[in-house]
Write a protein that holds these residues in place. Sequence first.
Motif, short mmCIF file in Angstrom:
data_model
loop_
_atom_site.label_atom_id
_atom_site.label_comp_id
_atom_site.label_asym_id
_atom_site.label_seq_id
_atom_site.Cartn_x
_atom_site.Cartn_y
_atom_site.Cartn_z
N UNK A 119 0.68 -0.94 0.28
CA UNK A 119 0.31 0.19 -0.27
C UNK A 119 0.64 1.17 -0.08
N UNK A 120 -0.12 2.64 -0.56
CA UNK A 120 1.29 3.66 -0.50
C UNK A 120 0.60 4.33 0.88
N UNK A 121 1.39 4.89 1.59
CA UNK A 121 1.47 5.50 2.91
C UNK A 121 1.63 6.92 2.80
N UNK A 122 1.41 7.78 3.89
CA UNK A 122 1.71 9.47 3.87
C UNK A 122 1.06 9.87 5.37
N UNK A 123 1.98 10.62 5.52
CA UNK A 123 1.71 11.01 6.74
C UNK A 123 1.33 13.03 6.14
N UNK A 124 0.18 13.85 7.37
CA UNK A 124 -0.65 14.53 7.06
C UNK A 124 -0.10 15.66 7.81
N UNK A 125 -0.16 16.87 7.92
CA UNK A 125 0.51 18.26 8.63
C UNK A 125 0.61 18.33 9.95
N UNK A 126 -0.25 17.53 10.61
CA UNK A 126 -0.32 17.19 11.19
C UNK A 126 0.30 15.31 12.52
N UNK A 127 1.08 15.11 11.27
CA UNK A 127 2.05 13.99 11.94
C UNK A 127 1.24 12.78 11.67
N UNK A 128 -0.13 12.31 11.62
CA UNK A 128 -0.79 11.43 12.27
C UNK A 128 -1.24 10.49 9.91
N UNK A 129 -0.29 9.18 10.08
CA UNK A 129 -0.52 8.50 9.20
C UNK A 129 -1.92 8.12 8.72
N UNK A 130 -1.86 7.88 7.51
CA UNK A 130 -2.82 7.78 6.90
C UNK A 130 -2.56 6.13 5.22
N UNK A 131 -3.39 5.73 5.00
CA UNK A 131 -2.87 4.41 3.87
C UNK A 131 -3.97 4.99 2.79
N UNK A 132 -2.86 5.24 1.85
CA UNK A 132 -4.00 5.92 0.76
C UNK A 132 -4.78 5.00 0.49
N UNK A 133 -6.32 5.45 0.09
CA UNK A 133 -7.31 4.91 -0.11
C UNK A 133 -7.79 4.78 -2.04
N UNK A 134 -7.29 3.74 -2.24
CA UNK A 134 -7.46 3.56 -4.12
C UNK A 134 -9.08 4.01 -4.71
N UNK A 135 -9.95 4.58 -3.16
CA UNK A 135 -11.33 4.38 -4.81
C UNK A 135 -11.71 5.82 -4.39
N UNK A 136 -10.42 6.88 -3.27
CA UNK A 136 -10.96 8.44 -3.39
C UNK A 136 -10.09 8.97 -4.43
N UNK A 137 -10.33 10.35 -4.70
CA UNK A 137 -9.28 11.31 -4.78
C UNK A 137 -7.75 11.39 -4.64
#
Length: 568
Positions: free
Chosen positions: A60-78
């Motif tokens: 999967x592809x993971x990113x971190x938002x400006x608040x340092x919270x991690x997320x997995x990139x959801x494939x069904x959303x822009x």
Amino acid sequence: MMLGRLVSGGVRGVEREITCTVRLLDDSEYTCTVQSDAKGQWLFEQTCHHLSLLEKDYFGIRYVDPDKQRHWLEFTKPITKQMKSQPPFTMCLRVKFYPPDPAALKEEITRYLVFLQIKRDLYHGRLLCRSSDAAMLAAYILQAEIGDYDPGKHPEGYCSKFQFFPKHSERLERRIAEIHKTELVGQTPETSEMNFLRKARTLETYGVDPHPCKDVSGNAAFLAFTPLGFVVLQGNRRVHFLKWNEVTKMKFEGKTFYIYANQPDDQKIVLTYFAPTPEACKHLWKCGVENQAFYQFEKSSQVRTVSSSNLFFKGSRFRYSGRVAKEVMEQSAKIRREPPEIHRAGMVPSRSCPSITHGPRQSSVPQTRRRAVHISIMEGLESLQDSGHSTPVRSVSHGDSFLGSHGNGAEGKASAEISEEIYSPSDSMLPTPVSSNYSLDKSLGRSTKGSSFQEERDANSQDRRRTTGPRVRATHRGKFQQSPGSLEVERVGEVLGSLVRLFLVTLALLFVLLLLLIALTESELDVAFLRDIRRTPEFQQFHFEYFCPLRHWLACKLRWMGGHLVNK
């Protein structure tokens, strides 16, 4: 004028494109341009095509938002609707679902990428093991990346130039070199990586991606999802383990995470934990839902949309997308192609001095850019944004394991090393034992300024209270560990908010029912649905015995009020 339109149209076309950079597991980067309305699936497919990766469902592809919270990139959303920062976007390709048996993967390219991920886990302190296992794992890494031992190329102490773990002893380095010289001669990189995967799979912390939380008593804990089930690590002990078929439901409300399970003895239990923020709790819930769907179900069609809460609390709905583990294995068996070429990155020592007590070692994990936020307990660990997973499991031991030590006074970082003492399995349910008089809060260590995780601040405040007394106790308190009173107040506020939402939902339902009733009784719509309802005996009885008298009474009242207003 036509030229102006073309120029403005060209500018708008350029503005619709964004640049995305995906940091790969070998620390190289893949950069591409995507449309602003492109979904996450498109970027993931482009990255897998760049790597010639077909068994891609584990990643999967993971990113971190400006608040340092991690997320997995959801494939069904822009992509642009998920990212809270401004382009260009930077993300990381990581293993999202660890293969239950990584050695059984079909293609060598997939095994190599999983090998790189587990090597990162070992380096970041997420894969805990005894010193005997650690020596073997490190020797496999050496053999895979530098080949057979060569006295001309590998002088005495050559292992000290590399860093496989956060910190380890000279004795362990000698054991690694001994295994590399004598037991692994002739093994190809592919064979060594395969043996590494087979060994790592046997460890109880294989596939652990720990999420920091607090239990109902305010004690620090780490929640994780593995191929086998849900685990809770507390004080470096596995205090709970639930197989996926025992977990019946997971939900979150604000910062509170609940997991419901049925034990083998038909005993129903509910585990409650508190995440640092509502966003962290939602990320924890999503990870749990996805892991359970991937490992438990036999077909993706069996997965249903789940809700994070119930009617009384505002929640989220989430639907797992993609194939499940069994379908992935069946699809992998159908792969028929020439194996793609693998460009392995060998370890190149960065210094010539073989001393193990001064200067940095060359890590077997490629170095990435450091951030100001350090969540590691171990010297040399990467920051939160660089690492592919959540906070590493803090480990302290008096046995054959990672041993937490005091932080480096110059840099303010904590360290850990592999101990050489005798390992006692009775000390812990994990491969890494922990002394009975050592708490997890103490083992969290010190972090640099800017850390966004409050459990580290709690550990710092405890250390200060032990050294500076009541004066510091009054001024240095972690905000994350809430008192029972504040938790009750927060809970009451959530209940009141839920009651307000319930009242509004009820009003909306009554309004919808009223509109439907008017459509049934007063309108002349000749719709099959309405016509069938009108013909039922129950509706006709309601219409003549209740609705008509009520309509007549309301009409009389309205006429009386109208006449009264006219007379005035």
